[in-house]
Design a protein around this motif. Structure first.
Motif, mmCIF file in Angstrom:
data_model
loop_
_atom_site.group_PDB
_atom_site.id
_atom_site.type_symbol
_atom_site.label_atom_id
_atom_site.label_comp_id
_atom_site.label_asym_id
_atom_site.label_seq_id
_atom_site.Cartn_x
_atom_site.Cartn_y
_atom_site.Cartn_z
ATOM 1 N N SER A 45 11.287 97.415 160.702
ATOM 2 C CA SER A 45 11.599 95.880 160.770
ATOM 3 C C SER A 45 12.044 95.457 162.024
ATOM 4 O O SER A 45 12.667 96.206 162.848
ATOM 5 C CB SER A 45 12.598 95.304 159.576
ATOM 6 O OG SER A 45 13.784 95.777 159.803
ATOM 7 N N ASN A 47 13.561 91.680 164.143
ATOM 8 C CA ASN A 47 14.080 90.118 164.107
ATOM 9 C C ASN A 47 12.651 89.397 164.649
ATOM 10 O O ASN A 47 12.268 89.771 165.649
ATOM 11 C CB ASN A 47 15.171 89.679 164.643
ATOM 12 C CG ASN A 47 16.465 90.592 163.931
ATOM 13 O OD1 ASN A 47 16.402 90.821 163.007
ATOM 14 N ND2 ASN A 47 17.414 90.764 165.213
ATOM 15 N N GLY A 66 6.329 86.070 154.217
ATOM 16 C CA GLY A 66 7.395 85.406 154.492
ATOM 17 C C GLY A 66 8.145 85.719 155.592
ATOM 18 O O GLY A 66 9.460 85.687 155.521
ATOM 19 N N THR A 69 10.130 82.687 156.906
ATOM 20 C CA THR A 69 11.365 82.564 155.937
ATOM 21 C C THR A 69 12.389 83.428 156.198
ATOM 22 O O THR A 69 13.766 83.042 156.119
ATOM 23 C CB THR A 69 10.928 82.373 154.578
ATOM 24 O OG1 THR A 69 9.860 81.709 154.474
ATOM 25 C CG2 THR A 69 11.942 81.924 153.354
ATOM 26 N N SER A 70 12.257 84.738 156.119
ATOM 27 C CA SER A 70 13.186 85.737 156.267
ATOM 28 C C SER A 70 13.661 86.121 157.500
ATOM 29 O O SER A 70 14.598 86.826 157.897
ATOM 30 C CB SER A 70 12.553 87.131 155.251
ATOM 31 O OG SER A 70 11.503 87.438 156.419
ATOM 32 N N ARG A 71 12.786 85.567 158.518
ATOM 33 C CA ARG A 71 13.051 85.594 160.116
ATOM 34 C C ARG A 71 13.053 87.355 160.295
ATOM 35 O O ARG A 71 13.662 87.687 161.126
ATOM 36 C CB ARG A 71 14.445 85.291 160.427
ATOM 37 C CG ARG A 71 14.631 83.663 159.824
ATOM 38 C CD ARG A 71 13.674 82.863 160.641
ATOM 39 N NE ARG A 71 13.809 82.845 162.167
ATOM 40 C CZ ARG A 71 12.872 82.103 162.971
ATOM 41 N NH1 ARG A 71 11.796 81.434 162.273
ATOM 42 N NH2 ARG A 71 13.139 82.004 164.067
ATOM 43 N N LYS A 72 12.219 88.089 159.550
ATOM 44 C CA LYS A 72 12.279 89.317 159.549
ATOM 45 C C LYS A 72 10.765 89.804 159.747
ATOM 46 O O LYS A 72 9.856 89.366 158.728
ATOM 47 C CB LYS A 72 12.854 90.181 158.459
ATOM 48 C CG LYS A 72 14.258 90.161 158.635
ATOM 49 C CD LYS A 72 14.959 90.961 159.663
ATOM 50 C CE LYS A 72 16.606 91.253 159.469
ATOM 51 N NZ LYS A 72 16.787 91.960 160.738
#
Length: 530
Positions: A45, A47, A66, A69-72
């Motif tokens: 992962s 950012n 996503g 949404t998760s910013r990942k």
């Protein structure tokens, strides 16, 4: 990010260098995915900052959904393996799927301890229309399972070991093919033209090939890759270029298999040799999995030289080059088949061939059926040839017999010469008739007065008469039976004024009766003329 900016400042402003910092970032990401080993539970992962470089690769197939949404930006092995299972082994075989006709073609190659997991005892689609994906309670596909071998083309029922060389990048490319390129996947199904090759293993090898050409592999240093010059680097401004390159490379490989099968059906020449580019092992005609090394070699050559070597600058240009190359390959193969077909036509009797327009039949198989007809024609030709040789032999015997009769007749003539006691003329010797000098009466002009013109003419006539008499006597002597009668006959025509000449011939007559060879006195040697 600062390190990437420092690297971009070192990038040379040359023609085929990496175009910008975003492309350099993509190359580094591809290298990292290739070198990351696949294993259950793996999770990578970073950012999500919304930079231009991140936005360009946001649609790539390896991210979990996503991200915004998760910013990942997450890459998970479990997520990729589930997607590969559903879109490669389950959904294509449901009603309406492109692999529906092959539902019953799964043959497990590995033993399974738990018989309850045997897929042959279950149906993908239940009676109520529910699709049984065989996903367990943890949301993971069944491992081990024969579908990994039979439907997805891995070597074992647990696919994790097959990703050793390609890492996460090869798994992500497999997911892209089954999700976005079903036409390519369908070519590896039992009814496809590349069914003899395992899909999973083939796709991983193609990914490794692309990584070698694009300098993603571990054998190439990172800085060497960033400072390299490639005519296709500008194309990588579009991140889809790697996905399209994987798709087109798989198509090229499938086309190589098709061409190999067609070329092996081209008949060989009379010497038993073939001009084919694909001879295979032990010159077998059918393409098998044992030809994989040859297939991959030919694919690498076409991708590196004909596709990437053309220097595509955009994805559309890459597809256009691929289309042109495919057309070129097919035309070359069609020309080779046509030439072989014409050569076979010349060696077979075309009058006995069936129509080549019959549906579903290979024209070379039809031509091969003329073999028996050609054999019969050869037999008939042999019969005719024997007849001609026999007639020629009879003619030769007749000629030899006729020549023998001529020789016998010549012998009879020679015997007749011997009966007359006349020796045939010796080669190199001249006859007296042509070379014997005539006797000319010597005249003493000091004692005798000169003759007038009339007397000289009369004297010349007398000498001519003597010469004619000698010639006539020679010709008559060849036909006479006895020498005495011949010269007696000759003497009757001699003029009284040539009495001395007559006496000379009588002396010759007496000598010829003792030697019995008159011809010796009618020939002279060349030395006597000197």
């Amino acid at each position: 990010m600062q390190s990437l900016q420092s690297l971009s400042s070192l990038l040379p402003s040359r023609r085929y260098a990496l175009p910008d910092r975003a492309v350099a970032s993509q190359v580094l990401m591809y290298r990292q995915l290739l070198h990351t080993e696949c294993k259950p539970g793996l999770r990578l992962s970073r950012n999500y900052e919304g930079t231009d470089a991140q936005k360009k690769v946001l649609h790539m197939p390896w991210w979990e959904q996503g991200v915004e949404t998760s910013r990942k930006m997450v890459i998970s092995y479990d997520n990729l393996i589930v997607r590969l299972w559903l879109n490669g082994a389950i959904m294509p075989y449901t009603d309406g799927g492109y692999a529906e006709a092959h539902f019953n073609n799964s043959v497990p190659k590995d033993d399974i301890d738990d018989e309850s997991q045997d897929p042959l005892s279950k149906e993908v689609v239940g009676k109520d229309g529910h699709i049984d994906t065989l996903i367990d309670s943890k949301g993971l596909p069944p491992i081990p399972h024969p579908y990994w071998v039979d439907r997805l083309g891995f070597q074992q029922t647990d696919p994790v070991t097959d990703f050793r060389s390609g890492g996460v990048l090869s798994l992500a490319m497999l997911v892209h093919i089954v999700e976005a390129c079903p036409n390519v996947h369908a070519r590896f199904l039992p009814s496809g033209d590349t069914h003899m090759l395992p899909f999973g293993i083939t796709c991983i090898n193609v990914t490794d090939m692309i990584a070698k050409f694009c300098m993603f592999s571990k054998s190439v240093d990172k800085m060497d890759a960033l400072l390299s010059q490639k005519p296709f680097w500008r194309m990588f401004e579009n991140p889809d270029s790697l996905l399209v390159l994987q798709e087109l490379s798989m198509e090229i490989l499938c086309n190589v298999v098709v061409e190999m099968g067609r070329e092996r059906k081209i008949p060989k020449d009379r010497k038993g040799t073939s001009n084919n580019d694909f001879d295979g092992q032990d010159n077998q005609q059918e393409v098998t999995v044992f030809d994989f090394a040859e297939i991959l070699y030919k694919t690498e050559k076409r991708v590196n030289e004909d596709l990437l070597g053309a220097g595509p600058r955009t994805v559309d240009e890459l597809r256009a080059i691929h289309t042109r190359n495919c057309t070129k390959y097919m035309k070359a193969l069609a020309k080779k088949e046509e030439m072989a077909y014409k050569a076979l036509e010349r060696t077979n009797s075309m009058s006995a061939l069936p129509s080549l327009s019959s549906g579903g039949k290979d024209k070379f198989a039809i031509l091969a059926s003329a073999k028996n007809t050609t054999t019969e024609s050869a037999k008939q030709f042999g019969i005719v040839a024997n007849s001609v040789i026999g007639n020629a032999s009879n003619v030769a015997n007749n000629v030899i017999g006729t020549a023998g009769n001529v020789i016998e007749n010549a012998g009879d003539v020679l015997n007749k010469f011997k009966e007359f006691g006349i020796k045939p003329p010796t080669p190199g010797r001249k006859t007296a008739r042509s070379q014997e000098p005539h006797d000319v009466e010597e005249v003493d002009f000091a004692k005798a007065p000169p003759q007038n013109h009339a007397e000289a003419s009369e004297s010349h006539k007398e000498q001519q008469s003597i010469s004619d008499g000698i010639t006539q006597s020679e010709d008559t002597g060849l036909k006479a039976n006895e020498d005495a009668d011949f010269f007696a006959f000759f003497g009757d025509d001699v003029d009284e004024k040539t009495e001395s000449a007559k006496k000379k011939f009588e002396e010759l007559l007496s000598e010829s009766s003792s030697k019995k060879d008159v011809s010796d006195y009618f020939t002279i040697d060349d030395e006597d003329l000197l």
